[in-house]
Design an enzyme around this catalytic site. Structure first.
Site, PDB file in Angstrom:
ATOM      1  N   LYS A   1    -110.610  38.243  60.146  1.00 49.28           N
ATOM      2  CA  LYS A   1    -110.263  36.972  60.814  1.00 49.28           C
ATOM      3  C   LYS A   1    -109.926  37.139  62.297  1.00 49.28           C
ATOM      4  O   LYS A   1    -108.897  36.623  62.747  1.00 49.28           O
ATOM      5  CB  LYS A   1    -109.082  36.292  60.119  1.00 49.28           C
ATOM      6  CG  LYS A   1    -109.247  36.110  58.626  1.00 49.28           C
ATOM      7  CD  LYS A   1    -107.985  35.514  58.053  1.00 49.28           C
ATOM      8  CE  LYS A   1    -107.878  35.742  56.574  1.00 49.28           C
ATOM      9  NZ  LYS A   1    -106.620  35.335  56.005  1.00 49.28           N
TER      10      LYS A   1
ATOM     11  N   ASP B   1    -102.000  35.616  51.242  1.00 51.47           N
ATOM     12  CA  ASP B   1    -101.915  34.159  51.109  1.00 51.47           C
ATOM     13  C   ASP B   1    -102.385  33.677  49.744  1.00 51.47           C
ATOM     14  O   ASP B   1    -101.898  32.666  49.223  1.00 51.47           O
ATOM     15  CB  ASP B   1    -102.705  33.458  52.224  1.00 51.47           C
ATOM     16  CG  ASP B   1    -104.143  33.965  52.338  1.00 51.47           C
ATOM     17  OD1 ASP B   1    -104.497  34.933  51.637  1.00 51.47           O
ATOM     18  OD2 ASP B   1    -104.898  33.409  53.147  1.00 51.47           O
TER      19      ASP B   1
END
Length: 849
Positions: A137, A173
């Site tokens: 990311k 997450d």
């Protein structure tokens, strides 16, 4: 479905110790062992780092029947130079923001537990340690890959020196999403993220997780499925556009599945398709613009607007986006652009569904369920913001697994709350574990305690053999008048009756002597009705009577001292059972018998085994003060089940032993037997489980009516539950049979621990008692070392997977000067009764006494 099968194979590779190093899908252990059960409470901090912003949260979790969560949070930006710069500076920035948050809330002086959501691939070795495998990311901070991110954060906090926190857990997450949703829906055991990136986690059985030791319970596995295809498994499905996306990314050759699905790449996929179609004269009259040719110019959020479920609004959005890229689109161009968006997002939803189906099938197979009922917690901007993505995903999942009842639950509070929930669960589990262990410690016996049991048993044996102390002794050491064991010369046909429970056997035993001496048996089993066992003595007299706990006044006379094992027939205690049986035979007037011997089952077992192994020992007559004469030896029936009836075991008895004793047919009697024998172990376990449930430590505090029923937890369940071959789901099926239909895998693990402790204590107590016996024989003979054989019978010894080995280990440890061989009786005490009769006849024919 083909893709789902492929992914299931990749999951297997990741779970397997041998193939994990080369597996693309790493299936990383998270050390999260349980989902929320609604009883968590307290104040917890959380950090949520997974993109260019991160959140700091204070989460207050309340139980008190409300099951409510209050949160305060603040979002902090991460400058791009920190995302790609020095790793220590990145963590210093996080520590600075955390300090700012604590100061604003006025809680800087509190040391609160903290959960850290770190949404990058990590290798965990425990709940509060995570080594970054590689950045994703757009992060490229140097000096972090291969390091423990919790240690880096702790170092930065310590460097500041003006506050402290207790970092209990680090998760990604996906796990955070599962835990957040799991607080609201206890069926939630899968977490799914479809946002900037994509990933999934689920609760896996420990027995399948070869990367870690131990096979009991469950653990959340972080699949890191974004890397699916990095080993070439998706090459036939990837397009030229996918390859172009990958080549232009920060991590070429990595996260190939994620690049086909996630929001970070979806807009770029659409842009590249539009460019290709334009160059092929299929769009915009073949005219491109600098904006259209600029990487990243087509934001994924544009797709959300273009795919608006109202076509007119969607087409209007398409026109607006295209004009923003310097294009002059026709209506057909807008329609085509909308169609490209639909194709790209639908492919993403279907790819995601296929891999999710593999996870669902894994869970269903783990539970051996015909129909799986489960909940998937979901988060991520694509899932939440795209108008059609979730519907397409749900539809395809249900189409591929019609045998699964799947609920999708959207996370409302993000993975930050999930980090706090993991921390709250860790706190709850720690408190519950401490309370459970405090209770279970009462069932654990130290070596010193076992030595004390041995010493007290030895004292009671001496008292039982003494004429002066015999009446007060709890261990009666009853003479059996069995003066010899078989020598192989016995010969003849003998009848035997074997009674010691709710059924009894009649046997015809043919004993043959000579070099190949052997025993042939024919028998029939008869059942004794419950009403007869607890009725009148007259009814019992009409049944064959043989094996009971009783003293012997001669070899063919036995006075019944007291009933045990559920018998309560009146008019028998204090009577000679041989006389009672003779009377019953005489009344029938059909046959006659010559009664030679009456013994109990323990003596029968010894005689059966001694026929095959001569190393059995009797007690020297000089030590038996109850019988005249000092010559020779005699078998002594200890009746050690009554050990403790005078309080010798009071300091070893638990609250559960006392409950079982108080509710028995003979309170205060057979105390040692009630801590050891198969008749009572299941009842001890049942009382422990009831206590745990009442304290909210088991079955979520919900007690089934069936578990309240006395003796419903049969001792055979212990043998089944403790079987090394028995999977957790089978233990759960036993619990469901007991009415515990909502029991969890964690419950199964705890039930197995309780069973193991109760049976282990029984085996150790038995070993300690036996150590006293063999040491007594050794001392009687003034030997430094004793070699002896012990004959053993009984369902607990024979069927329990660990009882015999634990008993033998205890005996060896407590009586190291005795070399003991155990000989398992295969034919029961009925054969032993016949052999005693054969020995008696042999002695009589030899002219001996």
């Amino acid at each position: 479905m083909d893709l789902s099968i492929r992914f299931r194979r990749e999951m297997d590779k990741g779970l397997c110790r041998d193939t994990n190093p080369t597996a693309a899908v790493k299936m990383l252990p998270t050390f999260v062992r349980s989902t929320p059960d609604g009883t968590e409470q307290g104040e917890f901090l959380a950090l949520d780092l997974g993109g260019s912003n991160f959140r700091v949260l204070l989460v207050k979790v309340m139980a008190d029947g409300k099951q409510a969560v209050e949160m305060e949070d603040q979002i902090y930006a991460i400058p791009e130079h920190l995302m790609r710069g020095c790793g220590s500076e990145l963590f210093d920035h996080i520590a600075d923001c955390l300090a700012n948050f604590l100061e604003k809330l006025g809680i800087k002086d509190k040391k609160l537990p903290l959960g850290f959501t770190f949404s990058f691939p990590c290798q965990q070795t425990k709940l509060d340690e995570a080594v970054l495998v590689y950045w994703t990311k757009a992060f490229k901070s140097n000096g972090v890959e291969g390091k423990d991110v919790v240690s880096l954060l702790r170092k930065s906090i310590k460097k500041r020196g003006d506050f402290d926190v207790d970092i209990l857990a680090v998760i990604n997450d996906t796990v955070g999403t599962m835990m957040t949703c799991g607080y609201d829906d206890h069926h939630c055991e899968i977490g799914l993220i479809v946002g900037t990136g994509t990933n999934a986690c689920y609760m896996e059985q420990m027995r399948n997780l070869e990367l870690l030791d131990g096979d009991e319970g469950r653990m959340c596995v972080n699949t890191e499925w974004g890397a699916f295809g990095d080993d070439g498994a998706l090459e036939d499905l990837r397009t030229d556009i996918d390859r172009e996306i990958d080549a232009g990314s920060l991590n070429p050759g990595k996260q190939l599945f994620e690049k086909m699905i996630s929001g970070l790449y979806m807009g770029e996929l659409v842009r590249l398709i539009l460019v290709k179609m334009t160059k092929e004269q299929l769009l915009f009259q073949g005219k491109t613009t600098a904006e259209l040719l600029t990487t990243g110019s087509f934001n994924t959020s544009y797709i959300y607007a273009i795919e608006n479920d109202k076509d007119e609004e969607g087409l209007a959005s398409a026109e607006k986006v295209l004009r923003g890229l310097g294009l002059d689109p026709l209506v057909e161009d807008c329609i085509s652009t909308q169609r490209v968006c639909q194709i790209v997002s639908t492919r993403a939803a279907h790819l995601c569904a296929a891999t999710l189906v593999a996870v669902l099938r894994q869970i269903r197979d783990n539970k051996a369920a015909e129909k799986l009922r489960t909940t998937i917690g979901v988060d991520g901007s694509v899932y939440k913001s795209h108008p059609e993505f979730s519907r397409r995903l749900h539809k395809m999942v249900r189409r591929l697994v019609p045998d699964c009842d799947v609920r999708f639950l959207q996370s409302q509070c993000g993975s930050g709350k999930g980090a706090a929930m993991v921390t709250a669960v860790a706190y709850r589990l720690a408190a519950q574990h401490a309370e459970r262990q405090r209770i279970l410690d009462t069932l654990r016996l130290s070596r010193e305690q076992l030595l004390e049991v041995k010493r007290r048993m030895s004292e009671e044996m001496v008292r039982g053999l003494s004429k002066q102390a015999h009446e007060q002794a709890s261990v009666k050491m009853l003479p059996t008048y069995v003066r010899a064991t078989p020598d192989g010369t016995e010969h003849g046909d003998f009848l035997a009756l074997d009674l010691g429970g709710s059924s009894f056997r009649v046997l015809l035993v043919r004993v043959r002597s000579g070099k190949r001496h052997n025993v042939d048996m024919h028998h029939k089993i008869y059942t004794i009705p419950q009403e007869t066992m607890q009725g009148t003595g007259e009814e019992v007299k009409h049944h064959w009577v043989h094996v009971f706990y009783k003293p012997l006044l001669s070899f063919v006379q036995g006075i019944l001292l007291r009933w045990t094992k559920g018998f309560k027939a009146s008019g028998c205690e204090g009577q000679d059972v041989i006389t009672l049986l003779k009377d019953a035979v005489r009344r029938r007037k059909e046959f006659d018998l010559s009664f030679v011997a009456v013994v109990n089952d323990t003596v029968g077992t010894m005689m059966t085994c001694s026929y095959e192994d001569p190393k059995f020992s009797l007690v020297e007559m000089q030590n038996i003060e109850l019988v005249e004469g000092d010559d020779g030896c005699m078998c002594v029936n200890m009746e050690w089940g009554a050990f403790g009836d005078n309080g010798e075991l009071d300091d070893f008895c638990t609250q559960f032993d006392r409950i079982v004793d108080d509710c028995s047919n003979n309170p205060g009697k057979q105390r040692y037997e009630k801590m050891i024998s198969g008749m009572y172990l299941g009842e001890i376990v049942r009382n422990v489980l009831m206590d745990f449930t009442a304290k909210g430590l088991l079955f979520r505090g919900k007690l089934s009516e069936r578990l309240k029923t006395r003796c419903i937890f049969e001792t055979k369940f212990l043998s089944q539950i403790e079987s090394d071959r028995l999977a957790m789901r089978q233990i759960r099926s036993i619990l469901q049979h007991l009415g515990l239909t909502s029991s969890t895998c964690d419950d199964s693990v705890l039930v197995k621990e309780v069973c193991s402790l109760v049976s282990r204590r029984a085996a150790q107590l038995c070993g300690a008692g036996l150590a006293a016996v063999v040491d007594k024989i050794r001392q009687n003979r003034n030997l430094n070392q004793l070699s002896i054989t012990v004959g053993v019978d009984g369902t607990l010894y024979k069927t329990h997977p660990h009882f015999s080995s634990i008993m033998q280990e205890t005996l060896q440890d407590l009586a190291p000067q005795c070399q003991v061989t155990f000989h398992k009786s295969e034919d029961g005490s009925g054969k032993g009764a016949a052999l005693i009769t054969a020995v008696a006849c042999r002695i009589k024919s030899d002219g001996q006494h």
